[in-house]
Design a protein around this motif. Structure first.
Motif, PDB file in Angstrom:
ATOM      1  N   LEU A 135       0.733  -1.109  -0.064  1.00 58.04           N
ATOM      2  CA  LEU A 135      -0.236   0.046  -0.142  1.00 58.04           C
ATOM      3  C   LEU A 135       0.879   1.425   0.125  1.00 58.04           C
ATOM      4  O   LEU A 135       1.643   1.401   0.990  1.00 58.04           O
ATOM      5  N   LEU A 136       0.420   2.231  -0.852  1.00 59.82           N
ATOM      6  CA  LEU A 136       1.436   3.298  -1.168  1.00 59.82           C
ATOM      7  C   LEU A 136       0.441   4.710  -0.643  1.00 59.82           C
ATOM      8  O   LEU A 136      -0.710   4.487  -0.861  1.00 59.82           O
ATOM      9  N   GLU A 161       8.252   0.940   5.254  1.00 60.32           N
ATOM     10  CA  GLU A 161       8.582   2.269   5.728  1.00 60.32           C
ATOM     11  C   GLU A 161       7.523   3.266   5.622  1.00 60.32           C
ATOM     12  O   GLU A 161       6.669   3.154   5.029  1.00 60.32           O
ATOM     13  N   ILE A 162       7.524   4.277   6.814  1.00 52.91           N
ATOM     14  CA  ILE A 162       6.716   5.135   6.808  1.00 52.91           C
ATOM     15  C   ILE A 162       7.071   6.395   6.913  1.00 52.91           C
ATOM     16  O   ILE A 162       6.518   7.522   7.724  1.00 52.91           O
ATOM     17  N   ARG A 163       8.297   6.944   6.347  1.00 53.38           N
ATOM     18  CA  ARG A 163       8.955   8.179   6.427  1.00 53.38           C
ATOM     19  C   ARG A 163       8.051   9.219   6.230  1.00 53.38           C
ATOM     20  O   ARG A 163       7.930  10.343   6.640  1.00 53.38           O
ATOM     21  N   VAL A 167       4.562  13.840   8.676  1.00 53.47           N
ATOM     22  CA  VAL A 167       3.675  15.251   8.608  1.00 53.47           C
ATOM     23  C   VAL A 167       2.359  15.023   9.248  1.00 53.47           C
ATOM     24  O   VAL A 167       2.068  15.990   9.645  1.00 53.47           O
ATOM     25  N   LEU A 168       1.890  13.959   9.852  1.00 52.13           N
ATOM     26  CA  LEU A 168       0.714  13.722  10.396  1.00 52.13           C
ATOM     27  C   LEU A 168       0.949  13.959  11.899  1.00 52.13           C
ATOM     28  O   LEU A 168       0.894  13.188  12.842  1.00 52.13           O
ATOM     29  N   LEU A 187      11.627   4.792  12.544  1.00 57.26           N
ATOM     30  CA  LEU A 187      10.758   4.993  13.225  1.00 57.26           C
ATOM     31  C   LEU A 187      10.827   5.908  14.382  1.00 57.26           C
ATOM     32  O   LEU A 187      10.036   6.786  14.634  1.00 57.26           O
ATOM     33  N   GLU A 188      11.993   5.870  15.138  1.00 55.21           N
ATOM     34  CA  GLU A 188      12.268   6.940  16.226  1.00 55.21           C
ATOM     35  C   GLU A 188      12.125   8.110  15.673  1.00 55.21           C
ATOM     36  O   GLU A 188      11.604   9.165  16.382  1.00 55.21           O
ATOM     37  N   GLU A 189      12.737   8.413  14.035  1.00 58.99           N
ATOM     38  CA  GLU A 189      12.707   9.796  13.670  1.00 58.99           C
ATOM     39  C   GLU A 189      11.168  10.314  13.532  1.00 58.99           C
ATOM     40  O   GLU A 189      10.803  11.528  13.766  1.00 58.99           O
ATOM     41  N   VAL A 190      10.392   9.291  12.943  1.00 58.76           N
ATOM     42  CA  VAL A 190       8.957   9.881  12.586  1.00 58.76           C
ATOM     43  C   VAL A 190       8.231  10.099  13.840  1.00 58.76           C
ATOM     44  O   VAL A 190       7.544  11.132  13.962  1.00 58.76           O
TER      45      VAL A 190
END
Length: 326
Positions: A135-136, A161-163, A167-168, A187-190
């Motif tokens: 899923l994109l 990946e969820i980079r 923004v959410l 993950l920690e960054e997001v």
């Protein structure tokens, strides 16, 4: 093919008693909730007479396209999970939509939500994807939802990946279980951008096997109350936060000591001979020869005793010169 129309609504047993004292058009205008789930519906017909509709249940059907909903400007909840939808479309008029359920369809790209500025919940779990497909989520759509979306469910969609989700910033509940997330640093960054996050589920991802996985996420998400179905108490959270701060302080001191020792071992100014001699192929003997002291040339001429005749002759030729002969 079963098509959802006003005639089908009028013939429905659940609505027969309610419309006895009204004409069909009057009755349809009073409708706020419409439930036609699990009715083998394949298409949505003209429902423009239902202008006051706020909640529409169409889950567990065979619908392939989202259409004919432009009239529903008052719609706040739309349930269309477990259908055969492949594309998110024709929702731009639903300005008041706050909850959208599209799980269990065949959607490959999340898009077409740019106009839904009031959307708070988006459910996209368990899409029926082809092997190797994932899923994109369109970055433009995510950016348009950045100020409103509070709940996002993307469980079981082969996501690795969820980079782009960083923004959410208003997210409070995030579910991404049974995917292929593996990068702990990502993950920690997001999550460091999600200051409102209270509940999160990442169970079933490879990243869950990372050392200190739970501890690291709790220290990043300061308001997290539930992780992977397990409650987080304030005492445990504060202990981990203090532990992380202590670890970072020790690392800072260690780095400062290393820097100081390097400056001591390698002073800023170095001896020219040492610097040159470190070059490959340099002949140190040449430097010694160059720097060997040589006697200075004598600035005073050799002295000898001049005769009286020589002195008189010189003074005659150059009366201004001081004689050097004595």
């Amino acid at each position: 093919m079963v098509c959802l129309t006003t005639d089908l609504i009028a013939k429905s047993s659940s609505h027969l008693k309610k419309k006895r004292n009204h004409s069909l058009s009057e009755y349809l205008k009073t409708l706020t909730h419409l439930n036609f789930s699990n009715r083998n519906i394949e298409n949505i017909g003209d429902l423009s007479m239902c202008g006051n509709l706020t909640v529409l249940y169409l889950y567990d059907n065979h619908i392939t396209h989202i259409c004919n909903l432009g009239f529903a400007s008052n719609l706040t909840h739309l349930y269309m999970q477990n259908n055969n939808i492949t594309c998110i479309e024709n929702l731009f008029n639903l300005q008041k939509l706050s909850k959208l359920y599209l799980g269990g369809n065949s959607i490959t790209v999340v898009e077409g939500l740019d106009q839904l500025s009031e959307l708070k919940e988006l459910h996209l779990e368990n899409q029926k994807l082809a092997p190797g497909e994932k899923l994109l989520l369109d970055p433009r759509t995510l950016l348009s939802l950045a100020e409103s979306l509070c709940v996002l469910n993307i469980n079981n969609n082969n996501i690795d990946e969820i980079r782009d989700l960083a923004v959410l910033k208003e997210l409070k509940h995030f579910s991404a279980a049974d995917n292929k997330l593996h990068d702990m640093e990502e993950l920690e960054e997001v999550f460091s951008h999600w200051h409102q996050l209270h509940q999160m589920d990442l169970s079933g991802n490879p990243v869950c096997q990372t050392a200190k996985y739970r501890d690291r996420l709790i220290t990043v998400c300061r308001r997290l109350e539930d992780l992977d179905g397990k409650e987080i108490n304030d005492l445990s959270r504060q202990f981990l936060i203090n532990w992380k701060a202590s670890k970072e302080a020790k690392k800072k001191v260690k780095d400062e000591h290393i820097m100081a020792s390097q400056l001591t071992a390698f002073p800023l100014t170095t001896d020219l001979n040492t610097a040159q001699s470190s070059q490959p192929g340099y002949d140190y003997s040449q430097t010694k020869a160059l720097h060997r002291k040589k006697p200075l040339p004598s600035l005073r001429p050799s002295m000898r005793v001049c005769s009286d005749s020589e002195r008189e002759a010189r003074n005659y030729r150059h009366p201004t010169l001081t004689p050097f002969c004595y």
